[in-house]
Design an enzyme around this catalytic site. Structure first.
Site, short mmCIF file in Angstrom:
data_model
loop_
_atom_site.label_atom_id
_atom_site.label_comp_id
_atom_site.label_asym_id
_atom_site.label_seq_id
_atom_site.Cartn_x
_atom_site.Cartn_y
_atom_site.Cartn_z
N ARG A 10 0.84 -1.20 0.00
CA ARG A 10 0.00 0.00 0.00
C ARG A 10 0.87 1.25 0.00
O ARG A 10 1.02 1.91 -1.03
CB ARG A 10 -0.94 -0.02 1.22
N ASP A 11 1.51 1.55 1.12
CA ASP A 11 2.29 2.78 1.22
C ASP A 11 3.41 2.77 0.18
O ASP A 11 3.73 3.79 -0.43
CB ASP A 11 2.88 2.90 2.63
N HIS A 60 5.36 4.43 12.60
CA HIS A 60 5.46 4.41 11.13
C HIS A 60 6.46 5.49 10.69
O HIS A 60 6.18 6.67 10.78
CB HIS A 60 4.06 4.69 10.57
N HIS A 78 9.38 6.97 7.83
CA HIS A 78 9.99 6.99 6.50
C HIS A 78 11.47 7.29 6.67
O HIS A 78 11.88 7.94 7.64
CB HIS A 78 9.31 8.03 5.61
N CYS A 97 5.89 9.88 -0.80
CA CYS A 97 4.66 10.63 -0.50
C CYS A 97 4.49 11.66 -1.59
O CYS A 97 5.43 12.38 -1.90
CB CYS A 97 4.77 11.30 0.87
N ASN A 142 9.37 4.04 3.09
CA ASN A 142 9.32 3.68 4.49
C ASN A 142 10.64 3.03 4.89
O ASN A 142 11.43 2.63 4.06
CB ASN A 142 8.20 2.66 4.74
#
Ligand code: ZN
Length: 316
Positions: free
Chosen positions: A18-19, A212, A214, A245, A254
């Site tokens: 996803r990310d 979470h 990055h 992002c 990430n």
């Protein structure tokens, strides 16, 4: 090694599907995502964010989320989560039987308006509607409020700690089961992480469930370590460190799953992960993402020779 019941455990939640993929131009076919899920599961991963229920026209890369989720739900012991931006997405997540759904909130008002087209407090109100819908449906899907830009943002700059803490508490008051704190744009440093996570845990305890980070400025692993020192044991990470992002120019992805797993294992924590299997999966994913920038360091040097055997093939 490190699989006795006394060994402290840590969970690396895979968010690459996803990310990671959401900011990658190369569309990964559903069959490859399913291959990724199977291999990640075989390598011991037990929590995976598999996609996002946003309108397909916004994110063609994740248009097959329902299909990928359906496959994830067939894998024994796997906790499958999806990102949902609103009630409509949450209703789909519940219909599809996701184990958990992550509702993103940006603590930065400017980032929130740019990214979600809502103020943070409007997102809190949406979480209350999602909770009401879940209660009405009798659904078991957990609601996680993901507080992003918790350490600053590229548009607004500073984000006040008090505002992050207020919004985190507001999400829980609105009916979220748990919350996470995210350094969406890679501004966090270990001292700041320790300070904010200590305050947040003093406020909500274990309901602050996930960190979470990055690795935009190379501090991802250091930030994980700082969060771990405050008692956090679940970390989001992306295989091969993919992602970024759309509102964070130059943002790398990430924290890299395999690097983080290596660090945690070396620290004596049991992750249940088979590192050589993760490195092999990284090579497969790399083959699907020709021309995309990947990150991470473990793949370059490999495992230390004396550690290679003991870090492989642990029981899940
Ligand atoms: Zn992220």
């Amino acid at each position: 090694m490190l699989s006795t019941t006394d060994t402290p455990r840590a969970i690396v939640r895979e968010v690459g599907l996803r990310d990671g993929l959401q900011s990658i131009a190369t569309i990964v076919p559903t069959a490859h995502k399913i291959e990724w899920l199977d291999a990640a599961h075989a390598a011991g991963q037990r929590e995976i964010e598999v996609g996002s229920f946003v309108p397909a026209r916004h994110l063609p890369q994740l248009a097959d989320t329902a299909e990928v989720l359906a496959h994830a739900l067939t894998l024994p012991g796997l906790v499958a989560s999806v990102l949902v931006p609103n009630l409509r997405g949450a209703e789909r997540a519940m219909e599809c039987g996701a184990h958990s759904m992550i509702v993103p909130l940006s603590a930065s008002h400017a980032h929130s308006l740019a990214n979600l087209r809502k103020t943070p407090d409007e997102v809190v109100a949406e979480v209350a509607r999602i909770r009401a819908a879940r209660d009405a449906a009798g659904s078991q899907t957990l609601i996680e409020g993901g507080v992003g830009t918790a350490f600053g943002c590229t548009i607004q700059g500073e984000v006040a700690e008090e505002e992050v803490l207020r919004l985190m508490q507001a999400l829980l008051d609105a009916g979220a089961d748990r919350v996470s704190l995210a350094d969406t744009v890679g501004y966090a440093d270990p001292a700041g992480v320790r300070r904010l996570f200590e305050k947040a845990r003093a406020l909500v305890g274990d309901r602050l469930a996930t960190a979470h980070f990055h690795d935009t400025r190379g501090m991802g692993l250091a930030n994980c370590y700082a969060a771990w020192q405050t008692g956090i044991t679940r970390f989001d990470a992306c295989l091969a460190g993919i992602g970024g992002c759309p509102h964070a120019p130059g943002a790398s992805g990430n924290v890299t799953t395999e690097d983080l797993a290596f660090m945690l294992e070396r620290m004596g924590l049991a992750t249940g992960l088979d590192l050589p299997a993760l490195l092999a999966l990284r090579r497969r994913v790399e083959g699907w993402l020709a021309g995309e920038r990947l990150h991470g360091t473990l793949w370059q040097a490999g495992l230390p020779r004396h550690a290679a055997a003991s870090l492989a093939a642990q029981p899940a």
